[in-house]
Design a protein around this motif. Structure first.
Motif, PDB file in Angstrom:
ATOM      1  N   VAL A 123     -18.883  56.641 -10.367  1.00 63.02           N
ATOM      2  CA  VAL A 123     -19.916  56.127  -9.533  1.00 63.02           C
ATOM      3  C   VAL A 123     -20.085  54.519  -9.932  1.00 63.02           C
ATOM      4  O   VAL A 123     -19.746  54.351  -8.332  1.00 63.02           O
ATOM      5  N   LYS A 147     -17.031  67.652  -5.927  1.00 61.51           N
ATOM      6  CA  LYS A 147     -16.963  67.012  -6.261  1.00 61.51           C
ATOM      7  C   LYS A 147     -17.461  65.244  -5.246  1.00 61.51           C
ATOM      8  O   LYS A 147     -18.038  64.740  -5.686  1.00 61.51           O
ATOM      9  N   LEU A 149     -19.211  66.100  -2.388  1.00 58.53           N
ATOM     10  CA  LEU A 149     -20.688  66.243  -2.344  1.00 58.53           C
ATOM     11  C   LEU A 149     -21.813  65.526  -3.516  1.00 58.53           C
ATOM     12  O   LEU A 149     -22.142  65.204  -3.121  1.00 58.53           O
ATOM     13  N   LYS A 150     -20.994  65.874  -4.576  1.00 58.72           N
ATOM     14  CA  LYS A 150     -21.566  65.104  -5.572  1.00 58.72           C
ATOM     15  C   LYS A 150     -21.348  63.791  -6.247  1.00 58.72           C
ATOM     16  O   LYS A 150     -23.126  62.897  -6.546  1.00 58.72           O
ATOM     17  N   TYR A 151     -20.272  63.007  -5.199  1.00 58.07           N
ATOM     18  CA  TYR A 151     -20.955  62.195  -5.929  1.00 58.07           C
ATOM     19  C   TYR A 151     -19.888  61.073  -4.620  1.00 58.07           C
ATOM     20  O   TYR A 151     -18.713  60.463  -4.807  1.00 58.07           O
ATOM     21  N   PRO A 152     -20.573  61.287  -3.665  1.00 58.38           N
ATOM     22  CA  PRO A 152     -20.417  60.683  -2.161  1.00 58.38           C
ATOM     23  C   PRO A 152     -19.749  59.432  -1.424  1.00 58.38           C
ATOM     24  O   PRO A 152     -18.652  59.057  -0.658  1.00 58.38           O
TER      25      PRO A 152
ATOM     26  N   ILE B  67     -26.498  62.738  -8.754  1.00 62.03           N
ATOM     27  CA  ILE B  67     -26.218  61.582  -8.085  1.00 62.03           C
ATOM     28  C   ILE B  67     -26.969  62.189  -6.718  1.00 62.03           C
ATOM     29  O   ILE B  67     -27.822  61.804  -5.988  1.00 62.03           O
ATOM     30  N   GLN B  68     -26.518  63.377  -5.889  1.00 61.38           N
ATOM     31  CA  GLN B  68     -26.910  64.120  -4.844  1.00 61.38           C
ATOM     32  C   GLN B  68     -26.987  65.353  -5.226  1.00 61.38           C
ATOM     33  O   GLN B  68     -25.824  66.017  -5.817  1.00 61.38           O
ATOM     34  N   THR B  69     -27.517  66.143  -4.010  1.00 61.09           N
ATOM     35  CA  THR B  69     -27.288  67.375  -4.150  1.00 61.09           C
ATOM     36  C   THR B  69     -28.356  68.094  -5.430  1.00 61.09           C
ATOM     37  O   THR B  69     -28.293  68.028  -6.381  1.00 61.09           O
ATOM     38  N   CYS B  92     -26.465  55.823 -11.885  1.00 59.87           N
ATOM     39  CA  CYS B  92     -24.744  56.893 -12.306  1.00 59.87           C
ATOM     40  C   CYS B  92     -25.844  57.037 -13.767  1.00 59.87           C
ATOM     41  O   CYS B  92     -24.923  57.207 -14.555  1.00 59.87           O
ATOM     42  N   ASN B 121     -20.533  61.057 -15.453  1.00 58.27           N
ATOM     43  CA  ASN B 121     -19.912  60.042 -16.092  1.00 58.27           C
ATOM     44  C   ASN B 121     -19.536  59.991 -17.380  1.00 58.27           C
ATOM     45  O   ASN B 121     -20.858  59.557 -18.404  1.00 58.27           O
TER      46      ASN B 121
END
Lengths: 217, 217
Positions: A123, A147, A149-152, B67-69, B92, B121
């Protein structure tokens, strides 16, 4: 709101120091990479394999970033490559100022490739330019194919993705093809390598790409 | 120095909201855990297996932090368990204020166990109390056995460590015994579980521990 203002000032200051680092490395004709990933994706193993494969072809130096311990620098030191360890004492990413101090301790005039291994964190390091030429994100097959998609942010800001631990793919539910597809959906410009530091598979192609980017000294 | 001052104020504010969360959960006799780990260590898989094993014995609710999705919340939702997704949009770690808003959307009077899955993280979430009873750190065998030494804050602040993906140990150079030893060297009070979400091994012991901590409703 005050926190955001401070954060912006920190990033602006970081970017100006990164620009100085970039000029210094450029003046010495050094190609530099910033290796980022989660803890345990295999950054140090990739560094070891890169040294093993390239040591007779490329003059290298390494900057190791860790929150605690100098375990990683010791792994590089035994291979006889110049290395500086940065211990951040809790900080979750490297900053340009720390790298600035470190690279000055290395024999820049004889270095062709500078490898900076960041703190293990998918991140926070994404927003901090260190002055490198290319950001390289490593993601291992064992982390699951979702991963990117989740940590773009990290995949968006990188130029290269190394999909590591491909030897373990037969024992996992996740798919290398899906992982690659997800990475490219975030950043279609990513150069993709697939490696195993256990079997050595794919290291050759990664090292040839490094070699194609360096300036001979 | 100004950054440090702001950071301290942020943490103080977070701690006071966490104390309110803790009181609220306590008033409802809810046992709560905060699951933390690197991306891809298996937090959501542990949540899925816990639901599968405990759904007839424990009344659960889940808060998913990403963080996303909303991929993780969807994985819980299909299992029919009340779930709220927090999307941090780049941040984060979870903070107590975000958790405060989320838990109010859940049927607290009928919940016995609240599972909060943090952002992936291994660094930043360690300093942020969410008001949970226990912080549970997950580390997978594939990450290497040195991770507790390199990311000590998370292991120091946790009460429980789950060593996950033990089914992959035969294919790795790292050692489960060494990983456990390193975790206990950082924090001798850690309660240790060893699990595989692929084979289901060890999930029973983890779930029995959860069950021993809840108050029946």
């Amino acid at each position: 709101m005050s926190v955001l203002t401070v954060e912006r000032k920190v990033l602006e200051k970081n970017d100006s120091i990164a620009a100085v680092n970039r000029e210094l490395l450029k003046s010495h004709h050094i190609f530099s990479i910033n290796l980022v990933s989660s803890p345990g994706s295999g950054k140090t193993s990739i560094v070891e394999k890169t040294i093993e494969f390239c040591r007779d072809r490329i003059k290298m130096a390494v900057v190791e970033g860790d929150i605690q311990t100098d375990l990683d620098a010791k792994r590089v030191d035994v291979l006889g490559i110049p290395v500086v360890q940065i211990v951040t004492h809790g900080a979750c990413h490297l900053e340009a100022a720390l790298v600035s101090e470190s690279i000055k301790q290395l024999p820049l005039s004889s270095v062709e490739l500078m490898i900076i291994e960041n703190v293990g964190n998918l991140v926070c390091p994404s927003g901090y330019d260190l002055g490198e030429d290319k950001k390289v994100v490593i993601v291992s097959t064992t982390e699951g194919d979702d991963k990117p998609l989740k940590y773009p942010a990290m995949f968006r800001n990188a130029s290269v993705v190394i999909i590591n631990k491909i030897d373990l793919a037969p024992y996992l539910n996740s798919s290398i093809a899906e992982l690659e597809k997800n990475a490219l959906s975030i950043n279609p410009d990513l150069k993709v390598f697939k490696t195993s530091c256990t079997t050595g598979e794919g290291i050759e192609y990664w090292c040839k790409w490094l070699e194609s980017n360096i300036t001979r000294k």
